[in-house]
Design an enzyme around this catalytic site. Structure first.
Site, PDB file in Angstrom:
ATOM      1  N   LYS A   1       3.985   5.886   6.903  1.00  0.00           N
ATOM      2  CA  LYS A   1       3.022   4.899   7.396  1.00  0.00           C
ATOM      3  C   LYS A   1       2.486   5.267   8.772  1.00  0.00           C
ATOM      4  CE  LYS A   1       6.245   1.612   9.534  1.00  0.00           C
ATOM      5  NZ  LYS A   1       5.754   1.715  10.900  1.00  0.00           N
ATOM      6  N   THR A   2       3.301   5.926   9.617  1.00  0.00           N
ATOM      7  CA  THR A   2       2.826   6.318  10.943  1.00  0.00           C
ATOM      8  C   THR A   2       1.684   7.318  10.822  1.00  0.00           C
ATOM      9  OG1 THR A   2       5.017   5.959  11.910  1.00  0.00           O
ATOM     10  CG2 THR A   2       3.485   7.318  13.165  1.00  0.00           C
TER      11      THR A   2
ATOM     12  N   ASP B   1       1.057  -2.918  13.118  1.00  0.00           N
ATOM     13  CA  ASP B   1       2.190  -2.234  12.503  1.00  0.00           C
ATOM     14  C   ASP B   1       3.348  -3.217  12.321  1.00  0.00           C
ATOM     15  OD1 ASP B   1       3.724  -0.204  11.477  1.00  0.00           O
ATOM     16  OD2 ASP B   1       4.197   0.703  13.422  1.00  0.00           O
ATOM     17  N   GLU B   2       4.245  -2.927  11.372  1.00  0.00           N
ATOM     18  CA  GLU B   2       5.433  -3.760  11.115  1.00  0.00           C
ATOM     19  C   GLU B   2       5.054  -5.242  10.988  1.00  0.00           C
ATOM     20  OE1 GLU B   2       8.060  -2.316  10.390  1.00  0.00           O
ATOM     21  OE2 GLU B   2       8.325  -0.472  11.540  1.00  0.00           O
TER      22      GLU B   2
ATOM     23  N   GLN C   1      11.718  -4.902   4.346  1.00  0.00           N
ATOM     24  CA  GLN C   1      12.366  -4.629   5.632  1.00  0.00           C
ATOM     25  C   GLN C   1      12.168  -5.765   6.630  1.00  0.00           C
ATOM     26  OE1 GLN C   1      12.266  -0.409   7.015  1.00  0.00           O
ATOM     27  NE2 GLN C   1      10.803  -0.105   5.360  1.00  0.00           N
TER      28      GLN C   1
ATOM     29  N   ARG D   1      17.965   4.259   6.043  1.00  0.00           N
ATOM     30  CA  ARG D   1      17.975   5.051   7.282  1.00  0.00           C
ATOM     31  C   ARG D   1      18.452   6.467   6.999  1.00  0.00           C
ATOM     32  NH1 ARG D   1      14.383   3.117   8.941  1.00  0.00           N
ATOM     33  NH2 ARG D   1      14.402   2.001   6.970  1.00  0.00           N
TER      34      ARG D   1
END
Length: 759
Positions: free
Chosen positions: A33-34, A224-225, A255, A609
């Site tokens: 996504k970044t 974002d997020e 998340q 993770r």
């Protein structure tokens, strides 16, 4: 730009190219996504959009800096003109420009949680309220929650339902405390973190001209997020994007784990209902983890009912199964985990930084820390006391804050008699009392100190202190941030005071002060930072740092952190401890589906993770409030598809739960849960092996040349001892040997690093 687009898969490319109108990008863990956000912004600039008209909101400065650097590599220095940063830093920037409209100075102070708690303690003392019933942390949490839901002190006091709840919990004065807290912050020219959001909302709702200004300025908005936003953030975003509606939100409902901070998953789940012409793109290919990790975590999260449907997949290697370690208690769990890390390091030649130990609560770190220390494995506690929370740093920063804002009450209380200058606590209490009685700020009372007969004895010392602070303020006009800070450190006697303490702790405190001054110098000399090199900007930068921003990514240490703290990070090998009912999932989450589903999302975050391998550990008993209590394996273990599990027999113990079983030979074993029976095929008797001690160095151990090593040959390893080669594969530097060791079982070693001796 076309060259960069070739690096994207089809859904990523579509999300980058869809620049107009409302867009939601549902980004699974590890799905890039970044990169999508980066190229989307770069694409806008390449199309001719002025960077000054683009706003990108993140949750950490680290994420913003990483994106800005990537964008700059594509479009050049124009990237520096973007409005990019955390919600709090961007809104603080807007508030400083518009502060006068709300009655604040442009140089308002930003209170951290310690400042806020200190102020609340003072208010409780002045109101003669019992701080054992009205705990400052609880009060601050209540105020924070109210602000995140756009409830001011006035609204709080007039809300009958809220007041009835407070009365039912034995805290009917909460509304009054909130009101006084709000007034004192305003009088001190200070905002806490939640004010940076609430005051921004008030600014754009009370002043239509300000709203119109920023609506037309921010023609393109990216968030974002998005699953971590709260109600206040949602309302600000919605208002700012109302004119152009070129809003793109990126997030993963799987998340969403911060409801305790006020975040609401509803924002992302209901986003489609806000915009009828919304375009949705799903990033479902995971580039981070193995197939085992992706499939196991996907199987876990599908048990949640409230979610946006997606199918995360990967083309990565299958990878190792998830190992499950069972221990007699938390101390043994710590030893097992530390031993497993040591074995992985030796076998695969991995650095310490490749490993992370995640846990549900901070209290779990103790057993892992003790075990790692005994094996001499260096580690760091992520989320422990940061550099900027150390007393000596907060003391000096308080001087800097007071120079910028004389009305900063918390800074003033902290350093008015530090280093000691003969202004006692009784005098300070009287100053605060007079300030409250006369509706003045602490600083205003200090300037009028000679008007109060009871304070005449200390008046000259208080006046000298005020003159010193004012002189520092004059120097701001002619000196940069570093020059001023260095002068203040000397003129206050603070550097000399710290340097006189020659104990180990004292030397460390002095070195920390020097490090802070060096940091200010670096800030002033940083040519890549476009903001003015003022003391105000420096203080804002450090006030808004997050734990992730403070972390040193280059430290070669095992990382220990809560699962909440691990969000956004990744590690080759991840250990998740405390996989027990009432611990994970938390006992407080078992009352309703909503909270249990958030715990499951938290487990999903923990699993995702990991890049290469996961260990899950649990104890069959754990001390709670001084009593050793039996524990049951977490229900989340049952939810993992059994084909992805590997029960590590080396770590199985003979410790029973509350119910014992015996086999026909009389050996005891714990009654296995359903997941253990399936994974192990049958409940084989468990025997408790002695923990493997650290091997002593084998004297005169000289490894041999293994270029001629063949299957069937006997070898010796400095760590694992004697063994026989079962398999050889690969060529050159990638040549590997599978060795069956007498005591440690089968290991796969890279021969270039293995240091084997032929026997």
């Amino acid at each position: 730009m076309e060259n960069y687009l070739k690096q994207l898969n089809d859904p990523q490319k579509q999300a980058v190219l869809q620049t107009e109108g409302p867009v939601m990008i549902i980004a699974g863990a590890g799905s890039g996504k970044t990169r999508v956000l980066t190229y989307r912004i770069a694409n806008l600039i390449r199309k001719g959009v002025d960077p000054f008209n683009i706003i990108a909101l993140t949750f950490t400065n680290k994420a913003a800096k990483e994106m800005r650097n990537r964008i700059e590599s594509v479009v050049g220095h124009e990237a520096r003109n973007l409005w990019m940063g955390t919600f709090h830093s961007i809104f603080a920037k807007i508030l400083r420009m518009e502060a006068d409209k709300l009655g604040y100075p442009s140089h308002f102070t930003i209170y951290d949680s310690d400042d806020s708690k200190s102020l609340i303690k003072s208010i409780l003392k002045e109101m003669q309220i019992d701080d054992k019933i009205y705990k400052p942390g609880m009060i601050l949490g209540r105020i924070s929650n109210a602000k995140n839901n756009l409830i001011t002190a006035g609204m709080y006091q007039t809300d009958e339902e809220v007041n009835a709840y407070d009365s039912s919990t034995g805290r009917p004065e909460l509304g009054k405390i909130y009101k006084v807290y709000e007034e004192r912050c305003f009088k001190a020219g200070a905002m806490d973190f939640d004010d940076l959001l609430l005051k921004t909302y008030q600014l754009i709702t009370k002043f239509p001209d300000v709203l119109n200004k920023y609506q037309h300025k921010f023609k393109y908005m990216m968030v974002d997020e998005y699953q971590d936003t709260n109600h206040c953030q949602f309302m600000i975003i919605k208002k700012l994007a109302a004119v152009h509606q070129n809003i793109c939100v990126v997030g993963d409902d799987a998340q969403s784990i911060y409801s305790f901070r006020g975040a609401t998953i509803k924002n992302i789940l209901s986003f489609e209902s806000e915009y009828s012409d919304l375009k949705i793109f799903k990033l479902e290919q995971n580039y981070r983890s193995t197939q085992v990790i992706v499939n196991a975590s996907g199987g876990i999260i599908k048990n949640n009912k409230d979610q946006l449907q997606k199918k995360v997949w990967t083309s990565n290697a299958t990878g190792d199964k998830i190992k499950v370690l069972k221990a007699i208690n938390d101390n043994e769990e710590g030893r097992f985990v530390a031993q497993a890390i040591f074995d992985e390091k030796m076998e695969k030649q991995l650095p310490n930084s490749a490993f992370a130990i995640l846990y549900r609560t901070n209290a779990q770190s103790r057993s892992f820390e003790e075990a790692l220390r005994k094996l001499n494995v260096p580690y760091r506690i992520f989320g422990g006391m940061s550099f900027y929370q150390r007393k000596e740093i907060k003391d000096f920063v308080a001087y800097l804050r007071l120079v910028i804002n004389n009305n900063d009450e918390e800074a003033l209380k902290r350093i008015i008699n530090y280093p000691v200058r003969g202004i006692g606590q009784t005098t300070i209490d009287r100053l605060i009392l007079y300030a409250g009685q006369n509706n003045l700020s602490f600083w205003e009372v200090i300037q009028r100190v000679r008007e109060y007969p009871e304070l005449r004895a200390a008046a000259s010392k208080i006046t000298d202190f005020a003159i010193m602070i004012q002189s520092f303020g004059e120097l701001r006009k002619t000196h940069n941030a570093y020059e001023l800070a260095a002068y203040i450190a000397k003129a206050t006697g603070l550097l000399k005071f710290l340097n006189e303490d020659k104990t180990i702790e004292g030397i460390s405190r002095y070195e920390n002060m020097v490090a802070l001054l060096n940091g200010i110098k670096e800030f002033v000399e940083d040519d890549t930072n476009e903001q003015e090199k003022t003391l105000e900007n420096y203080l804002q930068d450090i006030a808004l740092l997050t734990d992730t921003d403070k972390d040193d990514p280059n430290a070669d240490k095992v990382t220990l952190m809560t699962i909440h703290g691990s969000k956004g990070l990744e590690f080759p090998v991840v250990f998740i401890g405390g996989m027990e009912e009432n611990l994970f999932p938390s006992q407080m989450s078992l009352g309703n589906r909503k909270e249990l589903e958030e715990e499951r999302r938290l487990f999903y975050v923990a699993l995702t993770r990991a890049e290469l391998k996961i260990y899950l550990s649990y104890a069959t008993s754990r001390f709670k409030f001084g009593t050793l209590l039996p524990c049951e394996p977490s229900r989340f273990l049952d939810e993992i598809d059994k084909e992805f599990l590997d029960i590590d027999r080396r770590f199985a113990t003979a410790t029973p739960l509350s119910t014992n079983n015996s086999d026909k030979n009389g050996d005891t074993y714990s009654k296995p849960s359903a997941w253990m029976k399936t994974a192990a095929n049958k409940p084989a008797p468990f025997t408790k092996p002695a923990l493997k001690p650290l091997p002593q160095a084998i004297e005169n151990f000289v490894p041999d040349n293994t270029s001629g090593l063949k299957e069937g040959m006997n070898v010796e390893h400095q760590r694992f001892g004697l063994g026989m080669v079962k398999k050889i594969e690969g060529d050159g530097d990638s040549r590997k040997a599978t060795v069956l060791f007498n005591e440690y079982g089968e290991k796969q070693l890279v021969l270039k690093f293995a240091k084997l001796r032929l026997v």
